[in-house]
Design a protein around this motif. Structure first.
Motif, short mmCIF file in Angstrom:
data_model
loop_
_atom_site.label_atom_id
_atom_site.label_comp_id
_atom_site.label_asym_id
_atom_site.label_seq_id
_atom_site.Cartn_x
_atom_site.Cartn_y
_atom_site.Cartn_z
N GLY A 13 0.81 -1.21 0.00
CA GLY A 13 0.00 0.00 0.00
C GLY A 13 0.84 1.26 0.00
N LEU A 14 0.17 2.37 0.24
CA LEU A 14 0.80 3.69 0.20
C LEU A 14 1.18 4.15 1.60
CD1 LEU A 14 1.53 6.29 -1.41
CD2 LEU A 14 -0.82 7.06 -0.97
N TRP A 15 2.40 4.67 1.72
CA TRP A 15 2.92 5.21 2.97
C TRP A 15 3.45 6.62 2.72
CZ3 TRP A 15 3.44 1.96 7.43
CH2 TRP A 15 3.10 0.63 7.21
N ARG A 16 3.24 7.52 3.65
CA ARG A 16 3.82 8.86 3.59
C ARG A 16 4.68 9.04 4.84
NH1 ARG A 16 1.83 11.46 -0.61
NH2 ARG A 16 -0.26 10.96 -1.32
N GLY A 17 5.81 9.73 4.67
CA GLY A 17 6.67 9.91 5.82
C GLY A 17 7.79 10.87 5.57
N THR A 18 8.83 10.74 6.40
CA THR A 18 10.00 11.60 6.29
C THR A 18 11.28 10.77 6.37
OG1 THR A 18 9.99 12.00 8.68
CG2 THR A 18 8.90 13.65 7.30
N ALA A 19 12.28 11.27 5.68
CA ALA A 19 13.63 10.69 5.73
C ALA A 19 14.55 11.78 6.27
CB ALA A 19 14.08 10.25 4.35
N THR A 20 15.34 11.44 7.28
CA THR A 20 16.27 12.39 7.87
C THR A 20 17.69 11.92 7.55
OG1 THR A 20 14.72 12.86 9.64
CG2 THR A 20 17.00 13.52 10.01
N GLY A 88 0.41 0.42 11.55
CA GLY A 88 0.31 1.51 10.60
C GLY A 88 1.48 2.47 10.54
N THR A 89 2.57 2.16 11.24
CA THR A 89 3.77 2.99 11.20
C THR A 89 4.97 2.10 10.93
OG1 THR A 89 2.86 4.58 12.77
CG2 THR A 89 5.25 4.54 12.55
N TYR A 90 5.90 2.60 10.12
CA TYR A 90 7.16 1.87 9.98
C TYR A 90 8.33 2.80 10.26
CZ TYR A 90 9.08 3.34 5.40
OH TYR A 90 9.66 4.03 4.37
N THR A 91 9.39 2.22 10.77
CA THR A 91 10.63 2.94 10.99
C THR A 91 11.76 2.12 10.39
OG1 THR A 91 10.97 1.93 13.15
CG2 THR A 91 9.86 4.07 13.11
N GLY A 115 7.46 6.15 8.30
CA GLY A 115 6.32 6.25 7.39
C GLY A 115 5.03 5.88 8.08
N HIS A 116 3.93 6.41 7.56
CA HIS A 116 2.59 6.13 8.10
C HIS A 116 1.70 5.64 6.96
CE1 HIS A 116 3.84 8.03 11.79
NE2 HIS A 116 4.36 8.98 11.04
N ARG A 117 1.05 4.51 7.20
CA ARG A 117 0.20 3.88 6.18
C ARG A 117 -0.96 4.81 5.83
NH1 ARG A 117 -0.38 -1.12 4.25
NH2 ARG A 117 0.77 -2.21 5.87
N GLN A 118 -1.21 4.93 4.52
CA GLN A 118 -2.29 5.78 4.04
C GLN A 118 -3.51 4.97 3.62
OE1 GLN A 118 -1.81 9.33 4.08
NE2 GLN A 118 -0.26 8.40 5.39
N ASN A 119 -3.30 3.81 3.04
CA ASN A 119 -4.43 3.01 2.56
C ASN A 119 -4.13 1.52 2.75
OD1 ASN A 119 -2.44 2.74 0.63
ND2 ASN A 119 -3.82 2.88 -1.11
#
Length: 126
Positions: A13-20, A88-91, A115-119
């Motif tokens: 599925g779709l995930w939105r998040g940030t990369a540092t 619903g979260t990945y690291t 990342g956080h799962r969107q769908n």
């Protein structure tokens, strides 16, 4: 099984998040497909690659990221991440290699991603 439970679906599925990395934080969207492919979209780049499950709640992925403005970054970045997911979260984290247009490695950086799962996809009943 709750919709957020990814035990049987992995990261599909779709995930939105940030990369540092390197004191910068960048937003991204990742789409993980059942065929083992993954697609990356950021405000500045796109990428394609593959992912694989490495455990019940862990996975890894490799992406070749190419910048939209080739004058800023004419080569590409090879992204390698090992990650875990839960509710619903990945690291994850991994070493990324910066390549010149001829393929020569010209640098590297270590990145941390969240990342956080969107769908969430439909659960596998097995």
């Amino acid at each position: 099984m709750s919709v957020a439970d990814t035990t049987h679906t992995g990261p599909l599925g779709l995930w939105r998040g940030t990369a540092t990395h390197d004191e910068h934080t960048d937003e991204f969207a990742l789409s993980f497909a059942a065929d083992g492919t993954v697609s990356l979209t950021t405000p500045f780049s796109t990428g394609e690659g593959t992912w694989t499950a490495t455990g019940a709640r862990s996975f890894s992925y490799t992406i070749r990221e190419v910048f939209n403005d080739r004058s800023v970054m004419p080569g590409w970045i090879a992204i390698n991440v090992d990650a875990t997911h839960f509710e619903g979260t990945y690291t994850g984290s991994g070493l990324c290699y910066v390549h010149a247009p001829d393929g020569t490695v010209v640098g590297s950086t270590f990145a941390h991603v969240t990342g956080h799962r969107q769908n969430p996809p439909e659960s596998d009943p097995s």
